[in-house]
Design a protein around this motif. Sequence first.
Motif, PDB file in Angstrom:
ATOM      1  N   PRO A  88      13.417 -39.380 -26.276  1.00  8.46           N
ATOM      2  CA  PRO A  88      12.001 -39.755 -26.339  1.00  8.46           C
ATOM      3  C   PRO A  88      11.169 -38.978 -25.334  1.00  8.46           C
ATOM      4  O   PRO A  88      11.687 -38.390 -24.386  1.00  8.46           O
ATOM      5  CB  PRO A  88      12.031 -41.244 -25.985  1.00  8.46           C
ATOM      6  CG  PRO A  88      13.229 -41.387 -25.101  1.00  8.46           C
ATOM      7  CD  PRO A  88      14.247 -40.424 -25.631  1.00  8.46           C
ATOM      8  N   PHE A  89       9.872 -38.997 -25.538  1.00 10.26           N
ATOM      9  CA  PHE A  89       8.928 -38.394 -24.603  1.00 10.26           C
ATOM     10  C   PHE A  89       8.687 -39.392 -23.484  1.00 10.26           C
ATOM     11  O   PHE A  89       8.354 -40.558 -23.719  1.00 10.26           O
ATOM     12  CB  PHE A  89       7.623 -38.078 -25.334  1.00 10.26           C
ATOM     13  CG  PHE A  89       6.578 -37.402 -24.494  1.00 10.26           C
ATOM     14  CD1 PHE A  89       6.765 -36.114 -24.025  1.00 10.26           C
ATOM     15  CD2 PHE A  89       5.389 -38.055 -24.180  1.00 10.26           C
ATOM     16  CE1 PHE A  89       5.783 -35.481 -23.261  1.00 10.26           C
ATOM     17  CE2 PHE A  89       4.409 -37.436 -23.421  1.00 10.26           C
ATOM     18  CZ  PHE A  89       4.621 -36.145 -22.961  1.00 10.26           C
ATOM     19  N   THR A  90       8.863 -38.944 -22.240  1.00 12.24           N
ATOM     20  CA  THR A  90       8.654 -39.830 -21.100  1.00 12.24           C
ATOM     21  C   THR A  90       8.372 -38.977 -19.872  1.00 12.24           C
ATOM     22  O   THR A  90       8.275 -37.744 -19.962  1.00 12.24           O
ATOM     23  CB  THR A  90       9.872 -40.761 -20.892  1.00 12.24           C
ATOM     24  OG1 THR A  90       9.549 -41.753 -19.906  1.00 12.24           O
ATOM     25  CG2 THR A  90      11.102 -39.991 -20.471  1.00 12.24           C
ATOM     26  N   LEU A  91       8.243 -39.632 -18.739  1.00 13.71           N
ATOM     27  CA  LEU A  91       7.899 -38.966 -17.486  1.00 13.71           C
ATOM     28  C   LEU A  91       8.793 -39.527 -16.390  1.00 13.71           C
ATOM     29  O   LEU A  91       9.097 -40.724 -16.398  1.00 13.71           O
ATOM     30  CB  LEU A  91       6.426 -39.235 -17.140  1.00 13.71           C
ATOM     31  CG  LEU A  91       5.843 -38.564 -15.894  1.00 13.71           C
ATOM     32  CD1 LEU A  91       5.609 -37.085 -16.149  1.00 13.71           C
ATOM     33  CD2 LEU A  91       4.525 -39.251 -15.508  1.00 13.71           C
ATOM     34  N   PRO A  92       9.231 -38.705 -15.444  1.00 18.17           N
ATOM     35  CA  PRO A  92       9.954 -39.277 -14.308  1.00 18.17           C
ATOM     36  C   PRO A  92       9.172 -40.420 -13.669  1.00 18.17           C
ATOM     37  O   PRO A  92       7.964 -40.321 -13.475  1.00 18.17           O
ATOM     38  CB  PRO A  92      10.087 -38.083 -13.349  1.00 18.17           C
ATOM     39  CG  PRO A  92      10.091 -36.885 -14.241  1.00 18.17           C
ATOM     40  CD  PRO A  92       9.134 -37.236 -15.348  1.00 18.17           C
ATOM     41  N   ARG A  93       9.871 -41.513 -13.378  1.00 21.65           N
ATOM     42  CA  ARG A  93       9.333 -42.743 -12.787  1.00 21.65           C
ATOM     43  C   ARG A  93       8.633 -43.649 -13.795  1.00 21.65           C
ATOM     44  O   ARG A  93       8.273 -44.783 -13.478  1.00 21.65           O
ATOM     45  CB  ARG A  93       8.364 -42.460 -11.628  1.00 21.65           C
ATOM     46  CG  ARG A  93       9.005 -41.820 -10.407  1.00 21.65           C
ATOM     47  CD  ARG A  93       7.947 -41.527  -9.341  1.00 21.65           C
ATOM     48  NE  ARG A  93       8.536 -41.018  -8.099  1.00 21.65           N
ATOM     49  CZ  ARG A  93       8.748 -41.755  -7.019  1.00 21.65           C
ATOM     50  NH1 ARG A  93       8.435 -43.036  -7.012  1.00 21.65           N
ATOM     51  NH2 ARG A  93       9.281 -41.224  -5.926  1.00 21.65           N
ATOM     52  N   SER A  94       8.414 -43.185 -15.035  1.00 23.76           N
ATOM     53  CA  SER A  94       7.684 -43.983 -16.010  1.00 23.76           C
ATOM     54  C   SER A  94       8.614 -44.943 -16.744  1.00 23.76           C
ATOM     55  O   SER A  94       9.787 -44.662 -16.942  1.00 23.76           O
ATOM     56  CB  SER A  94       6.997 -43.075 -17.031  1.00 23.76           C
ATOM     57  OG  SER A  94       6.334 -43.853 -18.016  1.00 23.76           O
ATOM     58  N   ARG A  95       8.066 -46.075 -17.171  1.00 22.68           N
ATOM     59  CA  ARG A  95       8.766 -47.011 -18.049  1.00 22.68           C
ATOM     60  C   ARG A  95       8.224 -46.930 -19.475  1.00 22.68           C
ATOM     61  O   ARG A  95       8.506 -47.802 -20.298  1.00 22.68           O
ATOM     62  CB  ARG A  95       8.621 -48.435 -17.532  1.00 22.68           C
ATOM     63  CG  ARG A  95       9.246 -48.697 -16.171  1.00 22.68           C
ATOM     64  CD  ARG A  95      10.760 -48.512 -16.197  1.00 22.68           C
ATOM     65  NE  ARG A  95      11.368 -48.969 -14.959  1.00 22.68           N
ATOM     66  CZ  ARG A  95      11.833 -50.188 -14.752  1.00 22.68           C
ATOM     67  NH1 ARG A  95      11.758 -51.092 -15.707  1.00 22.68           N
ATOM     68  NH2 ARG A  95      12.369 -50.515 -13.596  1.00 22.68           N
ATOM     69  N   VAL A  96       7.444 -45.910 -19.770  1.00 20.20           N
ATOM     70  CA  VAL A  96       6.844 -45.742 -21.098  1.00 20.20           C
ATOM     71  C   VAL A  96       7.650 -44.709 -21.877  1.00 20.20           C
ATOM     72  O   VAL A  96       7.948 -43.623 -21.362  1.00 20.20           O
ATOM     73  CB  VAL A  96       5.367 -45.310 -20.986  1.00 20.20           C
ATOM     74  CG1 VAL A  96       4.770 -45.059 -22.368  1.00 20.20           C
ATOM     75  CG2 VAL A  96       4.556 -46.365 -20.238  1.00 20.20           C
ATOM     76  N   LEU A  97       7.991 -45.049 -23.115  1.00 19.59           N
ATOM     77  CA  LEU A  97       8.762 -44.171 -23.988  1.00 19.59           C
ATOM     78  C   LEU A  97       7.987 -43.963 -25.284  1.00 19.59           C
ATOM     79  O   LEU A  97       7.474 -44.922 -25.866  1.00 19.59           O
ATOM     80  CB  LEU A  97      10.123 -44.787 -24.315  1.00 19.59           C
ATOM     81  CG  LEU A  97      11.033 -45.192 -23.152  1.00 19.59           C
ATOM     82  CD1 LEU A  97      12.275 -45.894 -23.696  1.00 19.59           C
ATOM     83  CD2 LEU A  97      11.425 -43.968 -22.351  1.00 19.59           C
ATOM     84  N   VAL A  98       7.964 -42.705 -25.760  1.00 24.47           N
ATOM     85  CA  VAL A  98       7.255 -42.376 -26.999  1.00 24.47           C
ATOM     86  C   VAL A  98       8.272 -41.792 -27.984  1.00 24.47           C
ATOM     87  O   VAL A  98       8.985 -40.843 -27.661  1.00 24.47           O
ATOM     88  CB  VAL A  98       6.117 -41.365 -26.752  1.00 24.47           C
ATOM     89  CG1 VAL A  98       5.391 -41.034 -28.056  1.00 24.47           C
ATOM     90  CG2 VAL A  98       5.142 -41.911 -25.707  1.00 24.47           C
TER      91      VAL A  98
END
Length: 557
Positions: free
Chosen positions: A21-31
């Motif tokens: 999935p698309f995400t960012l280090p430290r993020s809890r959001v997944l796309v």
Amino acid sequence: MTDAPDLAALAARHLDLESAPFTLPRSRVLVFREGDAVRVHTSEYERRLSECRVLDRVEVLDADGSVLPVADVRPERIAFGALRLAALAQEPGVGATLTFADPATLSLGGDPDLRVRLTRPDGRAEEHPIGAGLRLRVGPDRSVTVEQGDHAAALAATAATWDDWFARCPIVRDDLQEMTAFCWWVLGANIVELPALGDARAIVPSKIGYVGLWQWDAYFIAVGLRHGDPALAREQLDIAFRFPQPNGQLPDVVHEEGVLATSDDLPESDRANLRRAGSQIADPTARVPLTKPPLAAWALRKVLEAEDAPDWARQQLATVIRSQDWWFTDSDLDGDGMPEYGHPYSSGLDDSPIFDGPLPTAAPDLGAYLVTQDRTIAELLARYRPDVDVSRFRERAEATQELLLRMWDAEAQRFRAVGGGETLHSDTVVGLMPLLTGTLPTSIAEALRAAVDDPERFALPWGLPTVAASDPDFSDERMWRGPVWVNTSMLVAEGLEASGYQERARALREQTVALVIHGGGPHEYFHPHTGQKARTATTAFGWSAALFVDLAVTLSR
């Protein structure tokens, strides 16, 4: 080797928005991809993705109301629209891009005439003009607030975050570089913050269902991280070592709501899984300690090889020693001198057939880890605390190895586990782990090497199965009952090398990296006959990614 590969572009070849999935280090959001659109979830401890829905569809619409499809994915953004190479920039000419404004906020921008349609989990749909930039802020309750924002700044900041991460990615052999770049992305993508621990950065096994720091996952992940970010590798061990119990036992898991250190801490979903598996310890009458195999000193030594940190090493050694002592004082459950696993979870090999019988289980892998750990503690103390007498660790290692050798079945030519006092006949990968000691009698080491090379047992087309193919308990799909795992293969390779079989160790390492490449990524475990992801395995798995990096570096020297 390539001098300056575009590592982000290499990793992007595997960003399918399904297994990765698309995400960012430290993020809890997944796309994730949802047809021509995307959907958004949060990543939460012990919750399925289906329970963590934020937006069921995010659709980018043109002036006619047509949906612009997902066209391209890179670590820093998702592009929507037709792929058209711009004349100068050689970048996709797209209608819109989706990126992060911060770990909790997505940013959407592009042609100001475009609109975005958001469909919430309750079915409500709403449209908003993209304008100069639109931000979707995800709240702790999974609510979404729509705001205006500077999309160009968000895109630049996200690109900078990933540029910084990839700048640390090891450069390896050309044939291993693409998968190394993707595995490095996996490690960055799996960074989460654990708020209860301040600004601690934990690399979780997966943001899909495994949001916490499991003890031995942290060890394997640190071993891979050390090649590019030794400080972050040390941070994983810091978290794993931070919450010893009063008797020295290290907890199985550190998560955002506390620690999991005994069976009383198990979530109900785990108890249900144990019941379905027929485990005799699904509902223990007394609480059972939960930990993970004693590989702490092994991981500590490897991380220190990458970057020495004497003060930190001395601090961590004290915790490791107390944990090692716990195995002998509190987990020798039958009092014979050889510690046992009191619960399948403490072995890491949760549903291995060695736990089908009565517990506790004395297993050859645990004996080998304990021997190796005592010797490693002695080596580290000699380096960092030369004032300390290390004789007790060396003497205990010798005594434990003598007990380990009693598990050897000379007639069957294999090590046997013992459960509740009964000899267990399952032929599993745990019986190969005594190679790690490097000091087995030659005849036993040769027999284990022969087992590794036997196509009826462990020499399957895509590597070492976790249960021998000839064993009646073998299953090519069921977790620890046959599939190939990167961590067990790596440990057996280390054992082969420690026991003097360097060429066979290298061949197993080459086979393991070939498996990950063939299978399309660092999955949790692999089908031993096809080399593809096993049906129920998690994708973008932390320790598989980290150990691929470690193997790639080792094989590139």
